[in-house]
Motif scaffolding. Structure first.
Motif, PDB file in Angstrom:
ATOM      1  N   LEU A 148       0.830  -1.207   0.000  1.00  0.00           N
ATOM      2  CA  LEU A 148       0.000   0.000   0.000  1.00  0.00           C
ATOM      3  C   LEU A 148       0.866   1.260   0.000  1.00  0.00           C
ATOM      4  CD1 LEU A 148      -2.724  -1.075   2.590  1.00  0.00           C
ATOM      5  CD2 LEU A 148      -3.013  -0.849   0.115  1.00  0.00           C
ATOM      6  N   GLY A 149       1.949   1.214   0.746  1.00  0.00           N
ATOM      7  CA  GLY A 149       2.809   2.393   0.827  1.00  0.00           C
ATOM      8  C   GLY A 149       3.488   2.721  -0.484  1.00  0.00           C
ATOM      9  N   THR A 150       3.998   1.715  -1.176  1.00  0.00           N
ATOM     10  CA  THR A 150       4.653   1.972  -2.459  1.00  0.00           C
ATOM     11  C   THR A 150       3.637   2.418  -3.513  1.00  0.00           C
ATOM     12  OG1 THR A 150       4.553  -0.425  -2.868  1.00  0.00           O
ATOM     13  CG2 THR A 150       6.643   0.484  -2.083  1.00  0.00           C
ATOM     14  N   LYS A 151       2.425   1.864  -3.468  1.00  0.00           N
ATOM     15  CA  LYS A 151       1.400   2.266  -4.432  1.00  0.00           C
ATOM     16  C   LYS A 151       0.986   3.723  -4.208  1.00  0.00           C
ATOM     17  CE  LYS A 151      -1.590   1.293  -7.733  1.00  0.00           C
ATOM     18  NZ  LYS A 151      -2.551   0.190  -7.524  1.00  0.00           N
ATOM     19  N   ALA A 152       0.777   4.105  -2.944  1.00  0.00           N
ATOM     20  CA  ALA A 152       0.416   5.492  -2.649  1.00  0.00           C
ATOM     21  C   ALA A 152       1.535   6.451  -3.024  1.00  0.00           C
ATOM     22  CB  ALA A 152       0.071   5.627  -1.163  1.00  0.00           C
ATOM     23  N   SER A 153       2.772   6.048  -2.731  1.00  0.00           N
ATOM     24  CA  SER A 153       3.907   6.909  -3.026  1.00  0.00           C
ATOM     25  C   SER A 153       4.112   7.082  -4.524  1.00  0.00           C
ATOM     26  CB  SER A 153       5.168   6.331  -2.387  1.00  0.00           C
ATOM     27  OG  SER A 153       6.278   7.172  -2.593  1.00  0.00           O
ATOM     28  N   LEU A 154       3.807   6.036  -5.297  1.00  0.00           N
ATOM     29  CA  LEU A 154       3.921   6.137  -6.750  1.00  0.00           C
ATOM     30  C   LEU A 154       3.186   7.359  -7.265  1.00  0.00           C
ATOM     31  CD1 LEU A 154       4.532   4.900  -9.614  1.00  0.00           C
ATOM     32  CD2 LEU A 154       2.312   3.738  -9.390  1.00  0.00           C
ATOM     33  N   TRP A 155       1.962   7.539  -6.815  1.00  0.00           N
ATOM     34  CA  TRP A 155       1.148   8.653  -7.315  1.00  0.00           C
ATOM     35  C   TRP A 155       1.421   9.946  -6.555  1.00  0.00           C
ATOM     36  CZ3 TRP A 155      -0.828   7.573 -11.817  1.00  0.00           C
ATOM     37  CH2 TRP A 155      -1.097   6.246 -12.137  1.00  0.00           C
ATOM     38  N   ASP A 156       1.437   9.874  -5.211  1.00  0.00           N
ATOM     39  CA  ASP A 156       1.530  11.098  -4.410  1.00  0.00           C
ATOM     40  C   ASP A 156       2.906  11.744  -4.482  1.00  0.00           C
ATOM     41  OD1 ASP A 156      -1.049  10.517  -3.673  1.00  0.00           O
ATOM     42  OD2 ASP A 156      -0.533   9.771  -1.681  1.00  0.00           O
ATOM     43  N   ASP A 157       3.954  10.931  -4.483  1.00  0.00           N
ATOM     44  CA  ASP A 157       5.315  11.464  -4.408  1.00  0.00           C
ATOM     45  C   ASP A 157       6.004  11.571  -5.756  1.00  0.00           C
ATOM     46  OD1 ASP A 157       5.313  11.675  -1.568  1.00  0.00           O
ATOM     47  OD2 ASP A 157       5.703   9.532  -1.408  1.00  0.00           O
ATOM     48  N   LEU A 158       5.431  10.946  -6.800  1.00  0.00           N
ATOM     49  CA  LEU A 158       6.164  10.890  -8.058  1.00  0.00           C
ATOM     50  C   LEU A 158       5.308  11.287  -9.262  1.00  0.00           C
ATOM     51  CD1 LEU A 158       9.041  10.028  -9.079  1.00  0.00           C
ATOM     52  CD2 LEU A 158       7.988   7.857  -9.733  1.00  0.00           C
ATOM     53  N   ILE A 159       4.372  10.432  -9.646  1.00  0.00           N
ATOM     54  CA  ILE A 159       3.672  10.613 -10.915  1.00  0.00           C
ATOM     55  C   ILE A 159       2.856  11.892 -10.943  1.00  0.00           C
ATOM     56  CG2 ILE A 159       1.983   9.612 -12.496  1.00  0.00           C
ATOM     57  CD1 ILE A 159       4.733   8.209 -12.377  1.00  0.00           C
ATOM     58  N   ASP A 160       2.176  12.227  -9.867  1.00  0.00           N
ATOM     59  CA  ASP A 160       1.358  13.436  -9.854  1.00  0.00           C
ATOM     60  C   ASP A 160       2.195  14.706  -9.940  1.00  0.00           C
ATOM     61  OD1 ASP A 160      -0.900  11.905  -9.744  1.00  0.00           O
ATOM     62  OD2 ASP A 160      -1.254  12.169  -7.601  1.00  0.00           O
ATOM     63  N   HIS A 161       3.501  14.592  -9.717  1.00  0.00           N
ATOM     64  CA  HIS A 161       4.399  15.742  -9.905  1.00  0.00           C
ATOM     65  C   HIS A 161       4.910  15.795 -11.349  1.00  0.00           C
ATOM     66  CE1 HIS A 161       4.526  16.845  -5.638  1.00  0.00           C
ATOM     67  NE2 HIS A 161       4.539  15.533  -5.399  1.00  0.00           N
ATOM     68  N   TRP A 162       5.159  14.640 -11.937  1.00  0.00           N
ATOM     69  CA  TRP A 162       5.641  14.604 -13.319  1.00  0.00           C
ATOM     70  C   TRP A 162       4.540  14.947 -14.320  1.00  0.00           C
ATOM     71  CZ3 TRP A 162      10.266  14.532 -15.525  1.00  0.00           C
ATOM     72  CH2 TRP A 162      11.366  14.076 -14.807  1.00  0.00           C
ATOM     73  N   PHE A 163       3.368  14.398 -14.119  1.00  0.00           N
ATOM     74  CA  PHE A 163       2.287  14.560 -15.091  1.00  0.00           C
ATOM     75  C   PHE A 163       1.187  15.442 -14.508  1.00  0.00           C
ATOM     76  CE2 PHE A 163       4.305  10.519 -16.161  1.00  0.00           C
ATOM     77  CZ  PHE A 163       4.474  10.628 -17.529  1.00  0.00           C
ATOM     78  N   PRO A 164       0.619  16.338 -15.321  1.00  0.00           N
ATOM     79  CA  PRO A 164       0.863  16.514 -16.762  1.00  0.00           C
ATOM     80  C   PRO A 164       1.959  17.523 -17.110  1.00  0.00           C
ATOM     81  CG  PRO A 164      -1.001  17.835 -16.115  1.00  0.00           C
ATOM     82  CD  PRO A 164      -0.558  17.114 -14.861  1.00  0.00           C
ATOM     83  N   ARG A 165       2.674  18.067 -16.102  1.00  0.00           N
ATOM     84  CA  ARG A 165       3.591  19.173 -16.380  1.00  0.00           C
ATOM     85  C   ARG A 165       4.704  18.796 -17.352  1.00  0.00           C
ATOM     86  NH1 ARG A 165       4.730  19.183 -10.731  1.00  0.00           N
ATOM     87  NH2 ARG A 165       4.193  21.383 -10.654  1.00  0.00           N
ATOM     88  N   CYS A 166       5.063  17.489 -17.447  1.00  0.00           N
ATOM     89  CA  CYS A 166       6.166  17.121 -18.333  1.00  0.00           C
ATOM     90  C   CYS A 166       5.732  16.975 -19.790  1.00  0.00           C
ATOM     91  CB  CYS A 166       6.804  15.821 -17.863  1.00  0.00           C
ATOM     92  SG  CYS A 166       5.792  14.357 -18.122  1.00  0.00           S
ATOM     93  N   ILE A 167       4.446  16.989 -20.074  1.00  0.00           N
ATOM     94  CA  ILE A 167       3.975  16.798 -21.450  1.00  0.00           C
ATOM     95  C   ILE A 167       4.236  18.064 -22.259  1.00  0.00           C
ATOM     96  CG2 ILE A 167       1.989  16.288 -22.914  1.00  0.00           C
ATOM     97  CD1 ILE A 167       0.774  14.797 -20.514  1.00  0.00           C
ATOM     98  N   ASP A 168       5.022  17.930 -23.295  1.00  0.00           N
ATOM     99  CA  ASP A 168       5.380  19.045 -24.167  1.00  0.00           C
ATOM    100  C   ASP A 168       4.371  19.100 -25.311  1.00  0.00           C
ATOM    101  OD1 ASP A 168       6.503  20.897 -25.896  1.00  0.00           O
ATOM    102  OD2 ASP A 168       8.553  20.134 -25.663  1.00  0.00           O
ATOM    103  N   PRO A 169       3.594  20.171 -25.428  1.00  0.00           N
ATOM    104  CA  PRO A 169       2.596  20.232 -26.501  1.00  0.00           C
ATOM    105  C   PRO A 169       3.210  20.203 -27.895  1.00  0.00           C
ATOM    106  CG  PRO A 169       2.814  22.356 -25.394  1.00  0.00           C
ATOM    107  CD  PRO A 169       3.566  21.364 -24.573  1.00  0.00           C
ATOM    108  N   ARG A 170       4.509  20.494 -27.998  1.00  0.00           N
ATOM    109  CA  ARG A 170       5.181  20.448 -29.302  1.00  0.00           C
ATOM    110  C   ARG A 170       5.611  19.031 -29.669  1.00  0.00           C
ATOM    111  NH1 ARG A 170       9.757  24.578 -27.679  1.00  0.00           N
ATOM    112  NH2 ARG A 170       9.646  23.100 -25.930  1.00  0.00           N
ATOM    113  N   GLY A 171       5.511  18.110 -28.710  1.00  0.00           N
ATOM    114  CA  GLY A 171       5.909  16.730 -28.942  1.00  0.00           C
ATOM    115  C   GLY A 171       6.757  16.200 -27.809  1.00  0.00           C
TER     116      GLY A 171
END
Length: 421
Positions: free
Chosen positions: A32-55
């Motif tokens: 449970l801890g690793t699953k929560a951390s995946l989203w709360d500590d990592l993915i929700d910070h990367w996405f969507p800000r890392c998506i480049d509209p130019r590609g």
């Protein structure tokens, strides 16, 4: 919200040694801890800000996730983020669109003949980059059934076969120039001051464990969606190279070798050792239905070497590199901690591994990650920090070599693996 660090329950054995007792509740909490951390500590910070509209995806972020200066897109980063999105689509369907966005960017790196550009400006066509393109495209096919992604992956594989596969000694040469020419072996020593190195630091005309490790994971992913006889033959070949040619008597991987696989002096990478352990098991399962005894033995030796020489039993976490006697670079690097987390979770039940010791390493590594590697203020994982966790390093959350791949895969796959138990 981040879960509290796990409380380690130690008991003194009849031999007067402390051993850890891991219960189903402990494993459930870690899952449970690793699953929560995946989203709360990592993915929700990367996405969507890392998506480049130019590609593709933005590559550079400061500690507070403000964007860094623009730079040419790097094929490895773009492929890694595409793989992450495709794999996350199995958890959240909205990532299918993100993965498709990444595939479109990768098409710009693959030339009509199947060669893969390192960046938009680089001359080298490196097998390391080609491997990650295959890895990402195969994952996109697995997640969404994309026929075009699979066809592109087949084209890259065909180019690797025709221009980089070593027909005499097996395995793959590291790179060609833009015209498809390889650097020929001239009998130089890796310690020579005049030796040039390629894009990942391998002396020219030598072969690296690093590239073959990622060829292994790429071919494993591709074999799940394309049961081609030649691909399966090459996957078996790379498995054998890693667990035979590159596995030292001490249980570590040689870093580099001559074209005929004669090993050369190179630092021991504890992160690559434990990463190889779980990747070899997955590859063997994909190829044969279950891991062979030879692969289980190799994975156990790699795990045991990491436990003995790379583990920081006092502070937690894994040292970066050293020798077969112990660490020389004691820093804590984000990707090493991620691979250790997944590697210990994967190898803990192997017959030749002390399960109690491996589980102790697993849980202390996870506590290290929670308390030090994860940035409690801004989210994301710190890159490289001192062995006691007292500083945050250069603070960058993203750069061409730091995507959400090592840490994201570790958190997701560790959670999935332990949930099944």
């Amino acid at each position: 919200m981040r879960l509290a660090p796990l409380i380690l329950d130690f008991h003194r054995s009849s031999h007067n040694q402390f051993r850890i007792i891991v219960t189903e509740q402990t494993l459930e909490q870690l899952s449970l801890g690793t699953k929560a951390s995946l989203w709360d500590d990592l993915i929700d910070h990367w996405f969507p800000r890392c998506i480049d509209p130019r590609g593709g995806f933005h590559q550079d972020f400061n500690r507070d996730w403000s964007p860094g200066p623009p730079a040419p897109h790097f094929v490895v980063f773009q492929a890694r983020m595409t793989w992450v999105a495709a794999t996350l689509a199995e958890e959240r369907p909205e990532f299918h669109e993100v993965a498709a966005h990444g595939v479109e960017e990768l098409k710009r790196f693959v030339e009509p003949n199947g060669a893969v550009k390192w960046t938009s400006e680089a001359e080298q066509r490196h097998v390391y980059g080609a491997s990650f393109v295959i890895y990402a495209l195969a994952a996109a096919c697995r997640a969404s059934g994309s026929a075009s992604a699979l066809e592109l992956a087949k084209r890259v594989f065909a180019r690797m076969e025709s221009h980089l596969h070593d027909k005499e000694h097996g395995g793959y040469f590291e790179f060609t120039d833009s015209a498809g020419r390889r650097e020929e072996w001239r009998g130089h020593s890796p310690s020579s001051q005049t030796v040039q190195a390629d894009a990942i630091g391998t002396p020219y005309a030598m072969k690296s464990q690093n590239s073959h490790l990622h060829i292994l994971e790429a071919f494993t992913e591709l074999a799940l969606v394309w049961p081609d006889p030649l691909l399966r033959q090459r996957l078996a070949e790379v498995i054998d190279i890693l667990q035979s040619n590159l596995l030292s008597p001490e249980g570590s991987l040689y870093g580099i070798a001559l074209p005929d696989w004669t090993p050369q002096p190179w630092p021991v990478s504890y992160g690559h050792n434990i990463e190889a352990a779980h990747l070899l098991l997955s590859a063997s399962e994909a190829l044969y239905g279950k891991a062979t005894l030879e692969t289980e033995d190799a994975a156990a030796r790699l795990c045991n070497h990491t436990l003995k020489h790379g583990m920081d039993w006092e502070q937690g976490g894994i040292f970066n590199s050293g020798t077969n006697e112990g660490p020389s670079d004691r820093s804590k690097v984000w990707w090493v901690q991620g691979e250790a987390l997944l590697g210990f979770a994967r190898t803990r039940t192997l017959a030749e591994v002390d399960q109690s010791e491996c589980e102790r390493a697993l849980l202390t590594t996870w506590n290290w990650i929670q308390q030090h590697q994860i940035d409690a203020e801004f989210g994301g994982w710190h890159d490289t920090i001192p062995p006691d966790g007292s500083a945050a390093g250069d603070g960058r959350k993203g750069h061409p070599w730091k995507a959400a791949y090592h840490d994201g895969r570790a958190l997701l796959f560790t959670s999935r693996m332990l949930a099944k138990l």
